[in-house]
Design a protein around this motif. Sequence first.
Motif, PDB file in Angstrom:
ATOM      1  N   ALA A 120      40.892  63.713  41.029  1.00  0.00           N
ATOM      2  CA  ALA A 120      40.420  65.026  40.589  1.00  0.00           C
ATOM      3  C   ALA A 120      40.721  66.054  41.670  1.00  0.00           C
ATOM      4  O   ALA A 120      40.712  65.749  42.852  1.00  0.00           O
ATOM      5  CB  ALA A 120      38.916  64.996  40.322  1.00  0.00           C
ATOM      6  N   SER A 121      40.987  67.263  41.222  1.00  0.00           N
ATOM      7  CA  SER A 121      41.165  68.345  42.185  1.00  0.00           C
ATOM      8  C   SER A 121      39.900  69.180  42.312  1.00  0.00           C
ATOM      9  O   SER A 121      39.703  69.868  43.297  1.00  0.00           O
ATOM     10  CB  SER A 121      42.349  69.230  41.787  1.00  0.00           C
ATOM     11  OG  SER A 121      42.158  69.723  40.482  1.00  0.00           O
ATOM     12  N   ALA A 122      39.012  69.090  41.299  1.00  0.00           N
ATOM     13  CA  ALA A 122      37.734  69.800  41.370  1.00  0.00           C
ATOM     14  C   ALA A 122      36.796  69.047  42.298  1.00  0.00           C
ATOM     15  O   ALA A 122      36.785  67.825  42.327  1.00  0.00           O
ATOM     16  CB  ALA A 122      37.125  69.907  39.977  1.00  0.00           C
ATOM     17  N   VAL A 123      36.001  69.779  43.048  1.00  0.00           N
ATOM     18  CA  VAL A 123      35.139  69.182  44.067  1.00  0.00           C
ATOM     19  C   VAL A 123      33.680  69.352  43.667  1.00  0.00           C
ATOM     20  O   VAL A 123      33.242  70.447  43.326  1.00  0.00           O
ATOM     21  CB  VAL A 123      35.381  69.853  45.437  1.00  0.00           C
ATOM     22  CG1 VAL A 123      34.389  69.369  46.463  1.00  0.00           C
ATOM     23  CG2 VAL A 123      36.809  69.617  45.886  1.00  0.00           C
ATOM     24  N   THR A 124      32.934  68.232  43.721  1.00  0.00           N
ATOM     25  CA  THR A 124      31.488  68.275  43.561  1.00  0.00           C
ATOM     26  C   THR A 124      30.899  67.480  44.715  1.00  0.00           C
ATOM     27  O   THR A 124      30.788  66.254  44.645  1.00  0.00           O
ATOM     28  CB  THR A 124      31.049  67.665  42.207  1.00  0.00           C
ATOM     29  OG1 THR A 124      31.763  68.306  41.152  1.00  0.00           O
ATOM     30  CG2 THR A 124      29.563  67.836  41.992  1.00  0.00           C
ATOM     31  N   ALA A 125      30.558  68.156  45.785  1.00  0.00           N
ATOM     32  CA  ALA A 125      30.030  67.481  46.967  1.00  0.00           C
ATOM     33  C   ALA A 125      28.695  66.818  46.649  1.00  0.00           C
ATOM     34  O   ALA A 125      27.893  67.349  45.891  1.00  0.00           O
ATOM     35  CB  ALA A 125      29.870  68.472  48.111  1.00  0.00           C
ATOM     36  N   LYS A 129      31.169  60.584  44.591  1.00  0.00           N
ATOM     37  CA  LYS A 129      32.595  60.377  44.320  1.00  0.00           C
ATOM     38  C   LYS A 129      33.391  61.363  45.151  1.00  0.00           C
ATOM     39  O   LYS A 129      33.074  62.551  45.170  1.00  0.00           O
ATOM     40  CB  LYS A 129      32.898  60.586  42.840  1.00  0.00           C
ATOM     41  CG  LYS A 129      32.166  59.642  41.920  1.00  0.00           C
ATOM     42  CD  LYS A 129      32.492  59.944  40.488  1.00  0.00           C
ATOM     43  CE  LYS A 129      31.362  60.753  39.897  1.00  0.00           C
ATOM     44  NZ  LYS A 129      31.535  61.049  38.497  1.00  0.00           N
ATOM     45  N   LEU A 130      34.420  60.874  45.834  1.00  0.00           N
ATOM     46  CA  LEU A 130      35.265  61.752  46.623  1.00  0.00           C
ATOM     47  C   LEU A 130      36.484  62.115  45.785  1.00  0.00           C
ATOM     48  O   LEU A 130      37.229  61.241  45.350  1.00  0.00           O
ATOM     49  CB  LEU A 130      35.703  61.066  47.915  1.00  0.00           C
ATOM     50  CG  LEU A 130      36.286  62.001  48.961  1.00  0.00           C
ATOM     51  CD1 LEU A 130      35.183  62.859  49.570  1.00  0.00           C
ATOM     52  CD2 LEU A 130      36.977  61.209  50.047  1.00  0.00           C
ATOM     53  N   SER A 131      36.673  63.393  45.525  1.00  0.00           N
ATOM     54  CA  SER A 131      37.811  63.866  44.730  1.00  0.00           C
ATOM     55  C   SER A 131      39.071  63.849  45.570  1.00  0.00           C
ATOM     56  O   SER A 131      39.059  64.245  46.734  1.00  0.00           O
ATOM     57  CB  SER A 131      37.548  65.291  44.230  1.00  0.00           C
ATOM     58  OG  SER A 131      36.368  65.323  43.463  1.00  0.00           O
ATOM     59  N   ALA A 132      40.186  63.382  44.964  1.00  0.00           N
ATOM     60  CA  ALA A 132      41.435  63.297  45.721  1.00  0.00           C
ATOM     61  C   ALA A 132      42.636  63.295  44.796  1.00  0.00           C
ATOM     62  O   ALA A 132      42.541  62.935  43.625  1.00  0.00           O
ATOM     63  CB  ALA A 132      41.455  62.034  46.572  1.00  0.00           C
ATOM     64  N   LEU A 133      43.753  63.717  45.357  1.00  0.00           N
ATOM     65  CA  LEU A 133      45.059  63.610  44.714  1.00  0.00           C
ATOM     66  C   LEU A 133      45.946  62.764  45.632  1.00  0.00           C
ATOM     67  O   LEU A 133      45.637  62.585  46.808  1.00  0.00           O
ATOM     68  CB  LEU A 133      45.663  64.997  44.487  1.00  0.00           C
ATOM     69  CG  LEU A 133      44.860  65.929  43.579  1.00  0.00           C
ATOM     70  CD1 LEU A 133      45.474  67.322  43.567  1.00  0.00           C
ATOM     71  CD2 LEU A 133      44.771  65.366  42.165  1.00  0.00           C
ATOM     72  N   ILE A 134      47.032  62.266  45.099  1.00  0.00           N
ATOM     73  CA  ILE A 134      47.933  61.423  45.890  1.00  0.00           C
ATOM     74  C   ILE A 134      48.369  62.158  47.154  1.00  0.00           C
ATOM     75  O   ILE A 134      48.752  63.324  47.108  1.00  0.00           O
ATOM     76  CB  ILE A 134      49.172  61.014  45.061  1.00  0.00           C
ATOM     77  CG1 ILE A 134      48.741  60.132  43.903  1.00  0.00           C
ATOM     78  CG2 ILE A 134      50.195  60.294  45.921  1.00  0.00           C
ATOM     79  CD1 ILE A 134      49.842  59.822  42.918  1.00  0.00           C
ATOM     80  N   GLY A 135      48.302  61.465  48.277  1.00  0.00           N
ATOM     81  CA  GLY A 135      48.734  62.022  49.557  1.00  0.00           C
ATOM     82  C   GLY A 135      47.658  62.763  50.322  1.00  0.00           C
ATOM     83  O   GLY A 135      47.878  63.139  51.473  1.00  0.00           O
ATOM     84  N   SER A 159      46.260  57.045  47.587  1.00  0.00           N
ATOM     85  CA  SER A 159      47.474  56.596  46.907  1.00  0.00           C
ATOM     86  C   SER A 159      47.112  55.989  45.563  1.00  0.00           C
ATOM     87  O   SER A 159      45.942  55.887  45.201  1.00  0.00           O
ATOM     88  CB  SER A 159      48.227  55.573  47.765  1.00  0.00           C
ATOM     89  OG  SER A 159      47.476  54.390  47.894  1.00  0.00           O
ATOM     90  N   THR A 160      48.125  55.585  44.831  1.00  0.00           N
ATOM     91  CA  THR A 160      47.903  54.906  43.555  1.00  0.00           C
ATOM     92  C   THR A 160      48.061  53.415  43.769  1.00  0.00           C
ATOM     93  O   THR A 160      48.638  52.966  44.752  1.00  0.00           O
ATOM     94  CB  THR A 160      48.906  55.370  42.485  1.00  0.00           C
ATOM     95  OG1 THR A 160      50.228  55.102  42.961  1.00  0.00           O
ATOM     96  CG2 THR A 160      48.750  56.843  42.190  1.00  0.00           C
ATOM     97  N   ALA A 161      47.546  52.644  42.824  1.00  0.00           N
ATOM     98  CA  ALA A 161      47.707  51.200  42.895  1.00  0.00           C
ATOM     99  C   ALA A 161      49.184  50.861  42.736  1.00  0.00           C
ATOM    100  O   ALA A 161      49.922  51.592  42.060  1.00  0.00           O
ATOM    101  CB  ALA A 161      46.888  50.532  41.793  1.00  0.00           C
ATOM    102  N   PRO A 162      49.621  49.771  43.343  1.00  0.00           N
ATOM    103  CA  PRO A 162      51.027  49.371  43.173  1.00  0.00           C
ATOM    104  C   PRO A 162      51.358  49.190  41.697  1.00  0.00           C
ATOM    105  O   PRO A 162      50.558  48.672  40.927  1.00  0.00           O
ATOM    106  CB  PRO A 162      51.116  48.033  43.911  1.00  0.00           C
ATOM    107  CG  PRO A 162      49.961  48.020  44.840  1.00  0.00           C
ATOM    108  CD  PRO A 162      48.887  48.858  44.203  1.00  0.00           C
ATOM    109  N   PHE A 163      52.516  49.646  41.311  1.00  0.00           N
ATOM    110  CA  PHE A 163      52.953  49.567  39.917  1.00  0.00           C
ATOM    111  C   PHE A 163      53.865  48.362  39.760  1.00  0.00           C
ATOM    112  O   PHE A 163      54.801  48.181  40.530  1.00  0.00           O
ATOM    113  CB  PHE A 163      53.712  50.851  39.537  1.00  0.00           C
ATOM    114  CG  PHE A 163      54.232  50.843  38.132  1.00  0.00           C
ATOM    115  CD1 PHE A 163      53.370  51.009  37.070  1.00  0.00           C
ATOM    116  CD2 PHE A 163      55.574  50.643  37.881  1.00  0.00           C
ATOM    117  CE1 PHE A 163      53.846  51.001  35.773  1.00  0.00           C
ATOM    118  CE2 PHE A 163      56.053  50.629  36.584  1.00  0.00           C
ATOM    119  CZ  PHE A 163      55.184  50.808  35.532  1.00  0.00           C
TER     120      PHE A 163
END
Length: 181
Positions: A120-125, A129-135, A159-163
């Motif tokens: 998620a890019s939206a933040v709710t402190a 849950k810690l919001s995050a995008l790849i990298g 990161s994402t899980a291995p595909f």
Amino acid sequence: TADNDGVFSTQPGSMIRAVYDSAVNLNAAPVTADVFMYEDTSGSIVFIRNGRVTNRIVIDQDATVQVYDLNANLDPLVPDILNNAVSVINNNTSDIESISLVETGPSTGVFRGTFLLEWASAVTAGDGKLSALIGNEIVATYSDPGDPTDVSATKALASTAPFRAQIKFQERSGTPISEIG
């Protein structure tokens, strides 16, 4: 432990002396090394994934932090709990969460806690849950509740899980092909 079992047990404050005496060169003087085992009571923190230290944590899965701190082991008979001892922050979004840690057993000095790393890019402190995008860079900081000068930090990338791709061959009719030849 028992003698000759391949395990050498010691404790902090012990002096260990290792002596090597050559069976080949009888004229050689024995080599001696003394090591003093210091008791390190300062805490250290790492991210754990699949039982190993990691610098990558997977989005949409629970992430685990592990702290080693001998002086946080207050009761030798039961696992201790360190409430809100770790803060986890996404340096890209400034989302921050607090994590409580539970000792892995009585008198181990090893504490673990988990949090959900959410895509998620939206933040709710403070929602657990810690919001995050790849990298995104995720930093976990441990503050010893009994010693405010004892602070340790570690970081990892989201990161994402291995595909894993699976390729299946089939006839034009849709019948699976077990051999290509």
